[in-house]
Scaffold this motif. Structure first.
Motif, PDB file in Angstrom:
ATOM      1  N   GLU A  61      -6.463 -55.820  -4.512  1.00  0.00           N
ATOM      2  CA  GLU A  61      -7.173 -56.325  -3.341  1.00  0.00           C
ATOM      3  C   GLU A  61      -7.094 -55.303  -2.201  1.00  0.00           C
ATOM      4  O   GLU A  61      -6.126 -54.551  -2.087  1.00  0.00           O
ATOM      5  N   VAL A 101     -13.432 -55.745 -10.773  1.00  0.00           N
ATOM      6  CA  VAL A 101     -14.137 -55.833  -9.490  1.00  0.00           C
ATOM      7  C   VAL A 101     -14.682 -57.245  -9.270  1.00  0.00           C
ATOM      8  O   VAL A 101     -14.640 -57.787  -8.163  1.00  0.00           O
ATOM      9  N   SER A 102     -15.185 -57.845 -10.352  1.00  0.00           N
ATOM     10  CA  SER A 102     -15.768 -59.188 -10.229  1.00  0.00           C
ATOM     11  C   SER A 102     -14.731 -60.230  -9.808  1.00  0.00           C
ATOM     12  O   SER A 102     -15.077 -61.255  -9.215  1.00  0.00           O
ATOM     13  N   LEU A 104     -12.050 -59.615  -7.784  1.00  0.00           N
ATOM     14  CA  LEU A 104     -11.441 -59.343  -6.484  1.00  0.00           C
ATOM     15  C   LEU A 104     -12.135 -60.132  -5.380  1.00  0.00           C
ATOM     16  O   LEU A 104     -13.363 -60.184  -5.308  1.00  0.00           O
ATOM     17  N   LYS A 106     -11.647 -59.420  -2.041  1.00  0.00           N
ATOM     18  CA  LYS A 106     -12.100 -58.363  -1.129  1.00  0.00           C
ATOM     19  C   LYS A 106     -12.318 -57.106  -1.967  1.00  0.00           C
ATOM     20  O   LYS A 106     -11.379 -56.410  -2.316  1.00  0.00           O
ATOM     21  N   LYS A 107     -13.554 -56.877  -2.310  1.00  0.00           N
ATOM     22  CA  LYS A 107     -13.888 -55.798  -3.235  1.00  0.00           C
ATOM     23  C   LYS A 107     -13.864 -54.440  -2.536  1.00  0.00           C
ATOM     24  O   LYS A 107     -14.029 -54.364  -1.308  1.00  0.00           O
ATOM     25  N   GLU A 156     -22.003 -56.046  -6.851  1.00  0.00           N
ATOM     26  CA  GLU A 156     -21.542 -56.456  -5.517  1.00  0.00           C
ATOM     27  C   GLU A 156     -20.760 -55.377  -4.778  1.00  0.00           C
ATOM     28  O   GLU A 156     -20.037 -55.664  -3.810  1.00  0.00           O
ATOM     29  N   VAL A 157     -20.853 -54.132  -5.211  1.00  0.00           N
ATOM     30  CA  VAL A 157     -20.252 -53.009  -4.494  1.00  0.00           C
ATOM     31  C   VAL A 157     -21.239 -51.847  -4.520  1.00  0.00           C
ATOM     32  O   VAL A 157     -22.159 -51.817  -5.348  1.00  0.00           O
TER      33      VAL A 157
END
Length: 298
Positions: A61, A101-102, A104, A106-107, A156-157
């Motif tokens: 995180e 990543v999916s 986390l 807070k990515k 999402e990043v």
């Protein structure tokens, strides 16, 4: 910054560690096994295993960036088993990063995913930029296409797919073996010598990764290659000149194929790749020309 590196113990990963430690960043090295010396190294570095992350993804995180360089080297004889190992090592790690990543909350602001210029296929007369179409025409291009397709599942990043060329450095990578014949006085062109070689100095490789992290407008494919590619003949003549050695002993294509098999493909064929996106966003290469790069590595 807080940065995680997958594949952080490799040639590029070690150079990244050295660079970022000097800048005072906190590094997390994701590895299969924590090294025995881990308790004695800099307090800025911590090691986390993939097994730990599988059960505790929250350990990552609040990352500023995640860099994935992991993957088995192409520089081995391409047996059926080796090909499978090369592909699986890439797809497995990318899948693990995507899954991580999916989960986390807070990515990380950005994921830098290693790729390679092989995705463009090979050509003696074409020039490739990030907008050039990708082509599956051989084993390396197929591997990289699958690699990038898998990377697209990282959602999402901001995702940067760093298409890496031949990275030149004194303490790892291909260059120590590439220069050896010249230092022994038996260097020369490989095959016709007209095949293109796109390259980047290890200093610029590290600086470009850092640049991509710090510039949020950079995303998608980024060619990690110096702005002035050279032919194999030009490269060989430059190495010979830098080390004051003769340039006279060409390696015939048939002999190379007999010695290393299908691996000869990456030595006998190449691509002329231009780093258009990096240049457009203002990245300045420390070593844009091959002679200056090799003089620095002497």
């Amino acid at each position: 910054m807080k940065i995680a590196i997958c594949g952080g113990t490799g040639f590029i990963g070690k150079a990244l560690q050295e660079h970022w430690l000097k800048d005072g960043h906190h590094l997390i090295i994701i590895t299969r096994k924590i090294p025995t010396h881990a308790t004695t190294i800099q307090s800025q570095i911590e090691h986390i295993t993939w097994d730990q992350l599988e059960h505790h993804p929250e350990l990552l995180e609040n990352l500023d960036a995640l860099v994935n360089l992991a993957g088995a080297s192409l520089s081995q004889r391409w047996t059926t088993q080796a090909k499978q190992r090369i592909i699986e090592s890439r797809l497995k790690t990318v899948s693990a990063v995507s899954n991580l990543v999916s989960q986390l909350k807070k990515k990380p602001a950005v994921v830098i995913q290693a790729s390679a210029i092989a995705i463009y296929g090979t050509s003696n007369d074409g020039t490739f930029e990030e907008t050039s179409p990708t082509r599956v025409m051989d084993f390396p291009s197929d591997v990289v296409q699958q690699w990038e397709d898998a990377a697209d599942t990282i959602q999402e990043v901001r995702l940067v797919k760093l298409r890496v060329s031949v990275v030149l450095g004194s303490h790892g990578g291909a260059y120590p073996m590439m220069k050896l014949p010249f230092r022994l006085g038996v260097g020369g062109r490989i095959g016709s010598g007209q095949q293109w070689m796109s390259w980047i100095h290890i200093t610029d490789m590290v600086r470009l990764i850092d640049f991509c992290i710090l510039h949020p407008e950079v995303n998608g494919p980024v060619n990690a290659a110096a702005p002035h590619p050279v032919t194999n003949d030009q490269f060989g003549r430059t190495v010979a000149a830098v080390y004051h050695r003769p340039y006279w002993f060409p390696i015939p294509s048939f002999l190379l194929k007999a010695v290393v098999g299908e691996l000869s493909l990456i030595l006998l064929q190449g691509q002329r790749v231009i780093p258009s996106k990096a240049l457009e966003h203002g990245f300045e290469f420390t070593f844009p020309e091959i002679r200056d790069a090799l003089q620095d590595l002497k």
